[in-house]
Design an enzyme around this catalytic site. Structure first.
Site, short mmCIF file in Angstrom:
data_model
loop_
_atom_site.label_atom_id
_atom_site.label_comp_id
_atom_site.label_asym_id
_atom_site.label_seq_id
_atom_site.Cartn_x
_atom_site.Cartn_y
_atom_site.Cartn_z
N TYR A 58 -13.28 -0.37 20.78
CA TYR A 58 -11.96 -0.83 20.35
C TYR A 58 -10.99 0.33 20.19
O TYR A 58 -11.29 1.34 19.54
CB TYR A 58 -12.04 -1.60 19.03
CG TYR A 58 -10.67 -1.94 18.47
CD1 TYR A 58 -9.90 -2.93 19.04
CD2 TYR A 58 -10.12 -1.22 17.40
CE1 TYR A 58 -8.64 -3.23 18.58
CE2 TYR A 58 -8.86 -1.51 16.92
CZ TYR A 58 -8.12 -2.51 17.52
OH TYR A 58 -6.86 -2.80 17.07
N HIS A 88 4.86 -0.19 18.71
CA HIS A 88 4.64 -0.44 17.29
C HIS A 88 5.72 0.16 16.39
O HIS A 88 5.74 -0.08 15.19
CB HIS A 88 3.27 0.09 16.86
CG HIS A 88 2.12 -0.77 17.32
ND1 HIS A 88 2.03 -1.30 18.58
CD2 HIS A 88 1.01 -1.20 16.65
CE1 HIS A 88 0.92 -2.00 18.69
NE2 HIS A 88 0.29 -1.97 17.54
N ASN A 200 -3.06 4.12 12.28
CA ASN A 200 -3.86 3.09 11.62
C ASN A 200 -4.33 3.62 10.27
O ASN A 200 -5.38 4.23 10.15
CB ASN A 200 -5.05 2.74 12.52
CG ASN A 200 -5.52 1.32 12.32
OD1 ASN A 200 -5.22 0.70 11.32
ND2 ASN A 200 -6.27 0.81 13.29
N TYR A 283 8.51 -5.45 -34.21
CA TYR A 283 7.50 -5.12 -33.21
C TYR A 283 7.93 -4.00 -32.27
O TYR A 283 7.11 -3.18 -31.85
CB TYR A 283 7.18 -6.35 -32.35
CG TYR A 283 6.35 -7.42 -33.03
CD1 TYR A 283 5.99 -7.32 -34.37
CD2 TYR A 283 5.92 -8.53 -32.32
CE1 TYR A 283 5.23 -8.30 -35.00
CE2 TYR A 283 5.16 -9.52 -32.92
CZ TYR A 283 4.82 -9.41 -34.26
OH TYR A 283 4.07 -10.39 -34.86
N ARG A 286 7.09 -1.02 -34.46
CA ARG A 286 5.73 -0.98 -34.99
C ARG A 286 4.68 -1.00 -33.89
O ARG A 286 3.60 -0.41 -34.03
CB ARG A 286 5.53 -2.17 -35.93
CG ARG A 286 4.28 -2.09 -36.75
CD ARG A 286 4.00 -3.24 -37.68
NE ARG A 286 4.97 -4.29 -37.74
CZ ARG A 286 4.67 -5.58 -37.88
NH1 ARG A 286 3.40 -5.95 -37.95
NH2 ARG A 286 5.61 -6.50 -37.97
N PHE A 332 -8.40 0.08 6.91
CA PHE A 332 -6.94 0.16 6.92
C PHE A 332 -6.28 -0.85 5.99
O PHE A 332 -5.07 -0.80 5.78
CB PHE A 332 -6.42 -0.08 8.34
CG PHE A 332 -7.00 -1.32 8.97
CD1 PHE A 332 -6.71 -2.58 8.51
CD2 PHE A 332 -7.89 -1.20 10.03
CE1 PHE A 332 -7.27 -3.71 9.06
CE2 PHE A 332 -8.45 -2.33 10.61
CZ PHE A 332 -8.13 -3.60 10.12
N GLU A 417 -5.24 -10.97 12.77
CA GLU A 417 -5.06 -10.27 11.49
C GLU A 417 -4.49 -11.29 10.51
O GLU A 417 -3.29 -11.37 10.27
CB GLU A 417 -4.14 -9.07 11.71
CG GLU A 417 -4.76 -8.08 12.70
CD GLU A 417 -3.80 -7.06 13.26
OE1 GLU A 417 -2.64 -7.00 12.80
OE2 GLU A 417 -4.20 -6.30 14.17
#
Length: 503
Positions: A58, A88, A200, A283, A286, A332, A417
């Site tokens: 791959y 990409h 990646n 609060y 405190r 990844f 994906e």
């Protein structure tokens, strides 16, 4: 840019968040250790053997994502990698600040230095030289799903290595090839696996988180001393910070915040004993150790997770030279960073939430016993009235931003994906929440210092230092003026680091 002495050596194992911040912000120079170079060479040898043997692996001899079943002829393997980067590089929006880009570059170099990615030595050296010589790719902020890593932003980083895209050098934006040439560098042609090895990974979200963790640390420390100033301004009761109270609840962050508060207030003549003015404080005074302390604990968790990620292998496939294995997996996937970013954003937002409530107590005469809105000429002057409005507005904005990005997922790559992290979105939001919270605490800082003007008596060891630091740049408010100027200066002061570094 002047040549500087190498100060940080990367081996993939020992990079710290502080070092990432130094590379990003102080332009520290980097290089690989000899051990890292040897591992890179062994890993590259594996890739070359696979290509020569025409193995189906791959991303080396196949397409990507849904195209993983498409085998690429040997003569097209190099073109495959260049096509990957160009296709990409789909980022949009404003570019990342230079510090984020530099952090991304350093983190990618460190991941590659571990020797599991199959990149050539000359390719990683070009990225190192770009970082050292100030060639900063223009990387748009939008476009990453945070699984398959930060593909889009890292592709924009790599475009410049190919002589494409755009980069910034010494404040000037220019084409990538011209940027390289201006620094005495030349573009490269990617070989098998190298494009995938470079993009990646989780380095965009991790870069954002590294800088966020560094900034959040200073913010947490400053929140404690500013809260202590408010305690003094309102004649609060420090007995609530007594160590024996916090030892019986075993949260380390709570105990540390209580310790810091008492240290900042040590020697103060402005605080009161239980029952002297009131039996208990509200609060927001405190419970400062409990609230600030929980944020400290969240920060510690995130710091540890981000440090691990800085020194992890997050690409795919991963090459194991010792065994000869090539394993396709999911390192990844950004889920560890996505959850960490969302968690820290929520924790930091709480510092702003409780700070705004303390500001309200300072400016409201029914709660403070001080002149309304901290001005002696109420009516003619509005004093700090609208500063609280601004704090409330920013706090509300933070609440919107704190919706977790990590609970969302949109399938991609034709459903190959089918679960993604949205970690980069989470990390981008986190940086905004930190910047917003700094502004809210800056408003409390101003208000607490102004309220102190109406009292008498010695301040504590830490609060005196913080008060004096503010008064070096901002005088007390005697009549109305443009408050946004003071607010911006106070925020800049907080952004510069810890008000009281050691206590």
């Amino acid at each position: 840019m002047n040549q500087r002495t190498i100060s940080i050596r990367l081996d993939g194992h020992k990079l710290t968040i502080e070092q990432v911040a130094a590379i990003a912000r102080k332009f520290e120079q980097i290089e690989l250790t000899p051990e890292a170079v040897e591992k890179i060479r062994k890993s590259r040898s594996m890739v070359e053997q696979m290509v020569q043997n025409q193995q189906v692996v791959y991303g080396i001899t196949t397409g990507f994502g849904k195209f993983s079943d498409v085998v690429i002829p040997q003569e097209d393997v190099s073109q495959l990698q260049e096509n990957l980067i160009m296709s990409h590089a789909c980022g949009m929006g404003d570019p990342y600040p230079t510090e984020v880009v530099r952090a991304m570059m350093a983190l990618r170099i460190n991941a590659l230095a571990k020797g599991y990615s199959g990149i050539r030595e000359e390719t990683i050296n070009l990225l190192i030289e770009m970082c050292n010589r100030g060639v900063h790719p223009i990387i748009p902020q939008q476009g990453s799903l945070g699984a398959s890593g930060d593909l889009a932003p890292l592709s924009h980083m790599v475009l410049v290595m190919l002589g494409k895209g755009e980069a910034e050098v010494n404040g000037t934006r220019m084409p990538g090839k011209a940027a390289l040439e201006s620094a005495g560098l030349s573009p490269i042609r990617l070989e098998a696996k190298e494009g995938l090895a470079l993009i990646n990974g989780t380095q965009a979200m991790t870069a954002l988180l590294c800088l966020a963790v560094a900034d959040a640390h200073a913010l947490i420390e400053n929140a404690d001393v500013i809260a202590a100033m408010t305690v003094e301004a309102l004649h609060g009761i420090p007995k609530a910070f007594d160590p024996q109270l916090h030892l019986v609840r075993a949260h380390p962050g709570q105990q540390e915040s209580a310790r810091k508060l008492l240290a900042h207030l040590a020697g103060s003549e402005r605080t009161t004993a239980q029952g002297e003015l009131r039996v208990q404080d509200a609060y927001s005074l405190r419970c400062v150790p409990q609230v600030h302390g929980a944020t400290r604990d969240a920060w510690e968790y995130v710091r540890a997770a981000v440090t691990r990620e800085c020194n992890s292998v997050t690409d795919n496939p991963i090459l194991f030279a010792e065994t000869g294995d090539v394993i396709s997996g999911g390192n990844f996937h950004g889920q560890p960073m996505a959850l960490a970013a969302d968690f820290l954003a929520i924790a930091i937002a709480e510092l702003a939430n409780i700070s705004e409530r303390r500001t309200e107590r300072l400016v409201n005469p029914q709660l403070s016993g001080l002149p309304g809105f901290l001005t002696e000429k109420g009516g003619l002057h509005s004093g700090f009235m609208i500063t609280q409005y601004a704090a409330a507005s920013i706090v509300s904005e933070n609440k919107v931003l704190c919706h977790p990005a990590s609970v969302d997922s949109i399938p991609s790559s034709a459903n190959q994906e089918d679960h993604v992290s949205m970690g980069t979105t989470a990390a981008r939001k986190l940086r905004t929440v930190i910047a917003n919270s700094m502004k809210v605490l800056a408003i409390e800082y101003l208000a607490a210092a102004q309220a102190i003007e109406f009292g008498k008596g010695k301040l504590g060891i830490g609060t005196e230092k913080a008060y004096a630091k503010l008064r070096e740049v901002i005088p007390p408010l005697s009549e109305d003026r443009e408050m946004h100027v003071d607010m911006a200066k106070a925020a800049e002061l907080l952004a510069s680091g810890c008000l009281v570094p050691e206590i």
